[in-house]
Design a protein around this motif. Sequence first.
Motif, PDB file in Angstrom:
ATOM      1  N   ASP A  69       0.813  -1.216   0.000  1.00  0.00           N
ATOM      2  CA  ASP A  69       0.000   0.000   0.000  1.00  0.00           C
ATOM      3  C   ASP A  69       0.849   1.270   0.000  1.00  0.00           C
ATOM      4  N   GLY A  70       2.175   1.118  -0.137  1.00  0.00           N
ATOM      5  CA  GLY A  70       3.065   2.265  -0.181  1.00  0.00           C
ATOM      6  C   GLY A  70       3.419   2.828   1.182  1.00  0.00           C
ATOM      7  N   ILE A  71       3.208   2.024   2.227  1.00  0.00           N
ATOM      8  CA  ILE A  71       3.522   2.454   3.592  1.00  0.00           C
ATOM      9  C   ILE A  71       4.779   1.718   4.039  1.00  0.00           C
ATOM     10  N   PHE A  72       5.906   2.419   4.064  1.00  0.00           N
ATOM     11  CA  PHE A  72       7.156   1.814   4.521  1.00  0.00           C
ATOM     12  C   PHE A  72       7.092   1.691   6.032  1.00  0.00           C
ATOM     13  N   TRP A  73       7.654   0.619   6.579  1.00  0.00           N
ATOM     14  CA  TRP A  73       7.490   0.296   7.999  1.00  0.00           C
ATOM     15  C   TRP A  73       7.871   1.440   8.936  1.00  0.00           C
ATOM     16  N   LEU A  74       8.775   2.312   8.545  1.00  0.00           N
ATOM     17  CA  LEU A  74       9.168   3.442   9.397  1.00  0.00           C
ATOM     18  C   LEU A  74       7.987   4.344   9.715  1.00  0.00           C
ATOM     19  N   GLN A  75       7.011   4.399   8.820  1.00  0.00           N
ATOM     20  CA  GLN A  75       5.848   5.244   9.033  1.00  0.00           C
ATOM     21  C   GLN A  75       4.988   4.768  10.202  1.00  0.00           C
ATOM     22  N   ARG A  76       5.212   3.568  10.679  1.00  0.00           N
ATOM     23  CA  ARG A  76       4.471   3.033  11.824  1.00  0.00           C
ATOM     24  C   ARG A  76       5.127   3.393  13.158  1.00  0.00           C
ATOM     25  N   LEU A  77       6.250   4.109  13.102  1.00  0.00           N
ATOM     26  CA  LEU A  77       6.968   4.516  14.309  1.00  0.00           C
ATOM     27  C   LEU A  77       6.609   5.956  14.683  1.00  0.00           C
ATOM     28  N   SER A  78       6.847   6.306  15.949  1.00  0.00           N
ATOM     29  CA  SER A  78       6.686   7.701  16.361  1.00  0.00           C
ATOM     30  C   SER A  78       7.711   8.535  15.604  1.00  0.00           C
ATOM     31  N   ARG A  79       7.485   9.814  15.532  1.00  0.00           N
ATOM     32  CA  ARG A  79       8.410  10.696  14.816  1.00  0.00           C
ATOM     33  C   ARG A  79       9.820  10.587  15.385  1.00  0.00           C
ATOM     34  N   LEU A  80       9.942  10.573  16.700  1.00  0.00           N
ATOM     35  CA  LEU A  80      11.252  10.490  17.345  1.00  0.00           C
ATOM     36  C   LEU A  80      11.971   9.191  16.972  1.00  0.00           C
ATOM     37  N   LYS A  81      11.276   8.058  17.084  1.00  0.00           N
ATOM     38  CA  LYS A  81      11.897   6.773  16.729  1.00  0.00           C
ATOM     39  C   LYS A  81      12.229   6.708  15.242  1.00  0.00           C
ATOM     40  N   ARG A  82      11.341   7.245  14.417  1.00  0.00           N
ATOM     41  CA  ARG A  82      11.576   7.260  12.972  1.00  0.00           C
ATOM     42  C   ARG A  82      12.858   8.034  12.653  1.00  0.00           C
ATOM     43  N   GLU A  83      13.040   9.181  13.287  1.00  0.00           N
ATOM     44  CA  GLU A  83      14.248   9.979  13.074  1.00  0.00           C
ATOM     45  C   GLU A  83      15.492   9.245  13.559  1.00  0.00           C
ATOM     46  N   MET A  84      15.391   8.559  14.700  1.00  0.00           N
ATOM     47  CA  MET A  84      16.532   7.807  15.231  1.00  0.00           C
ATOM     48  C   MET A  84      16.930   6.676  14.273  1.00  0.00           C
ATOM     49  N   VAL A  85      15.933   5.952  13.776  1.00  0.00           N
ATOM     50  CA  VAL A  85      16.205   4.845  12.850  1.00  0.00           C
ATOM     51  C   VAL A  85      16.790   5.386  11.543  1.00  0.00           C
ATOM     52  N   ALA A  86      16.253   6.484  11.051  1.00  0.00           N
ATOM     53  CA  ALA A  86      16.763   7.073   9.810  1.00  0.00           C
ATOM     54  C   ALA A  86      18.222   7.498   9.970  1.00  0.00           C
ATOM     55  N   LYS A  87      18.571   8.074  11.119  1.00  0.00           N
ATOM     56  CA  LYS A  87      19.964   8.474  11.359  1.00  0.00           C
ATOM     57  C   LYS A  87      20.873   7.253  11.431  1.00  0.00           C
ATOM     58  N   LYS A  88      20.405   6.207  12.086  1.00  0.00           N
ATOM     59  CA  LYS A  88      21.190   4.971  12.164  1.00  0.00           C
ATOM     60  C   LYS A  88      21.432   4.423  10.752  1.00  0.00           C
ATOM     61  N   TRP A  89      20.384   4.447   9.926  1.00  0.00           N
ATOM     62  CA  TRP A  89      20.497   3.972   8.547  1.00  0.00           C
ATOM     63  C   TRP A  89      21.498   4.811   7.760  1.00  0.00           C
TER      64      TRP A  89
END
Length: 172
Positions: free
Chosen positions: A138-158
């Motif tokens: 459906d075009g929803i990448f799993w990061l979109q299911r995280l809170s904004r803070l966690k999403r940013e942390m995961v993106a930085k780690k990536w």
Amino acid sequence: MASQPIVIFPDPRLRQKAEAVTAFDDGLRALADDLLETMRAAPGIGITGPHIGAPWRVTVLELTPGAVRIYVNPRILWQSDETARHEEGSVSMPGVSEIVLRPARVRVVYQTLDGVEETEEADGLLAVCLQHEIDQLDGIFWLQRLSRLKREMVAKKWEKRVVRGRTTILAK
């Protein structure tokens, strides 16, 4: 069967809604075989057409070795109010994961490779994987299911993994 290059995050194709499969033919079977080989090579336990740049609603799961499940045009009919937490990641973002909260149980309708419609109820890891992969379709990448803070942390780690060259980018 051939392993295909994996579309790597943040490629915009991972945010596009996949198209319904209408031809239940040898081409669909070849796509499912390619998905299975690619998933095993990644390695992973679930993959969709969009993960290899194929815009079709096809998901392949292999939660235990040899127990392959193929879902064509899957969609969730029902989900429980009860929730569960599970660690999730993606073949498109290898080496990065986070806990995601999702409904604990789901009922899914899908078609087989022959076009036969089936319904399945799932809980546990199967429910998590179905929801995760249907989101991707459906075009929803799993990061979109995280809170904004966690999403940013995961993106930085990536970003650090990619910048340091610890991730092999197979396709863009």
